[in-house]
Design a protein around this motif. Sequence first.
Motif, PDB file in Angstrom:
ATOM      1  N   GLU A   1       0.844  -1.203   0.000  1.00  0.00           N
ATOM      2  CA  GLU A   1       0.000   0.000   0.000  1.00  0.00           C
ATOM      3  C   GLU A   1       0.880   1.255   0.000  1.00  0.00           C
ATOM      4  OE1 GLU A   1      -3.571   2.283   0.030  1.00  0.00           O
ATOM      5  OE2 GLU A   1      -3.169   0.223  -0.521  1.00  0.00           O
TER       6      GLU A   1
ATOM      7  N   ALA B   1       2.436   1.558  -3.469  1.00  0.00           N
ATOM      8  CA  ALA B   1       1.417   1.982  -4.435  1.00  0.00           C
ATOM      9  C   ALA B   1       1.133   3.477  -4.274  1.00  0.00           C
ATOM     10  CB  ALA B   1       0.136   1.176  -4.244  1.00  0.00           C
TER      11      ALA B   1
ATOM     12  N   TYR C   1     -11.291   4.501  -5.503  1.00  0.00           N
ATOM     13  CA  TYR C   1     -10.871   3.100  -5.415  1.00  0.00           C
ATOM     14  C   TYR C   1     -10.612   2.614  -3.990  1.00  0.00           C
ATOM     15  CZ  TYR C   1     -10.619   3.430 -10.434  1.00  0.00           C
ATOM     16  OH  TYR C   1     -10.941   3.619 -11.744  1.00  0.00           O
TER      17      TYR C   1
ATOM     18  N   GLU D   1      -3.515   0.642  -3.485  1.00  0.00           N
ATOM     19  CA  GLU D   1      -3.325  -0.616  -4.217  1.00  0.00           C
ATOM     20  C   GLU D   1      -4.398  -0.787  -5.286  1.00  0.00           C
ATOM     21  OE1 GLU D   1      -2.251  -4.367  -2.201  1.00  0.00           O
ATOM     22  OE2 GLU D   1      -2.226  -3.132  -0.387  1.00  0.00           O
ATOM     23  N   GLN D   2      -5.658  -0.527  -4.920  1.00  0.00           N
ATOM     24  CA  GLN D   2      -6.757  -0.669  -5.880  1.00  0.00           C
ATOM     25  C   GLN D   2      -6.659   0.389  -6.979  1.00  0.00           C
ATOM     26  OE1 GLN D   2      -8.985  -3.142  -6.149  1.00  0.00           O
ATOM     27  NE2 GLN D   2      -7.860  -4.117  -4.496  1.00  0.00           N
TER      28      GLN D   2
ATOM     29  N   LEU E   1      -3.881   1.780  -8.057  1.00  0.00           N
ATOM     30  CA  LEU E   1      -2.772   1.355  -8.900  1.00  0.00           C
ATOM     31  C   LEU E   1      -3.209   0.231  -9.843  1.00  0.00           C
ATOM     32  CD1 LEU E   1       0.257   1.567  -9.582  1.00  0.00           C
ATOM     33  CD2 LEU E   1       0.672  -0.101  -7.769  1.00  0.00           C
ATOM     34  N   HIS E   2      -3.970  -0.714  -9.335  1.00  0.00           N
ATOM     35  CA  HIS E   2      -4.504  -1.801 -10.155  1.00  0.00           C
ATOM     36  C   HIS E   2      -5.357  -1.228 -11.295  1.00  0.00           C
ATOM     37  CE1 HIS E   2      -5.967  -5.846 -11.054  1.00  0.00           C
ATOM     38  NE2 HIS E   2      -7.174  -5.327 -11.113  1.00  0.00           N
ATOM     39  N   ALA E   3      -6.201  -0.262 -10.973  1.00  0.00           N
ATOM     40  CA  ALA E   3      -7.060   0.358 -11.992  1.00  0.00           C
ATOM     41  C   ALA E   3      -6.220   1.065 -13.054  1.00  0.00           C
ATOM     42  CB  ALA E   3      -8.023   1.342 -11.331  1.00  0.00           C
TER      43      ALA E   3
ATOM     44  N   GLN F   1      -3.071   0.364 -13.883  1.00  0.00           N
ATOM     45  CA  GLN F   1      -2.338  -0.646 -14.647  1.00  0.00           C
ATOM     46  C   GLN F   1      -3.219  -1.389 -15.646  1.00  0.00           C
ATOM     47  OE1 GLN F   1      -0.670  -2.767 -11.293  1.00  0.00           O
ATOM     48  NE2 GLN F   1       1.288  -1.725 -11.501  1.00  0.00           N
ATOM     49  N   HIS F   2      -4.521  -1.400 -15.407  1.00  0.00           N
ATOM     50  CA  HIS F   2      -5.439  -2.090 -16.319  1.00  0.00           C
ATOM     51  C   HIS F   2      -6.241  -1.133 -17.193  1.00  0.00           C
ATOM     52  CE1 HIS F   2      -4.360  -5.318 -13.564  1.00  0.00           C
ATOM     53  NE2 HIS F   2      -4.570  -6.094 -14.601  1.00  0.00           N
TER      54      HIS F   2
ATOM     55  N   SER G   1      -0.465   3.934 -17.763  1.00  0.00           N
ATOM     56  CA  SER G   1       0.159   2.975 -16.849  1.00  0.00           C
ATOM     57  C   SER G   1       1.682   2.994 -16.957  1.00  0.00           C
ATOM     58  CB  SER G   1      -0.379   1.569 -17.072  1.00  0.00           C
ATOM     59  OG  SER G   1      -0.059   1.117 -18.369  1.00  0.00           O
TER      60      SER G   1
END
Length: 90
Positions: free
Chosen positions: A20, A23, A45, A49-50, A52-54, A56-57, A64
Amino acid sequence: MSAPISGVIPRPVDTDTPLERLAYLALACTPGVGARHLASLLSRYRSAEQALHAVQHGHTSIRSADVSVANARELTARCEALGISVLVPS
């Protein structure tokens, strides 16, 4: 008199976990991501972490390629080697 300007302090939900923190630092060090944008990501988000995931996707407007956990890890390591503490809001 004008009203005071309130600052935006982007606060992650929990920075106790190493991922966390990384991120959060990765997002905070991303070109074009200022305090308001970071606060918006964290609000939407609920964690760095969430967010960052969003990113990256491809679910955000941030490229990204501009976000790097490796750079955040390197920054943290360099600071630790110099005896510098990296602070993030909690």
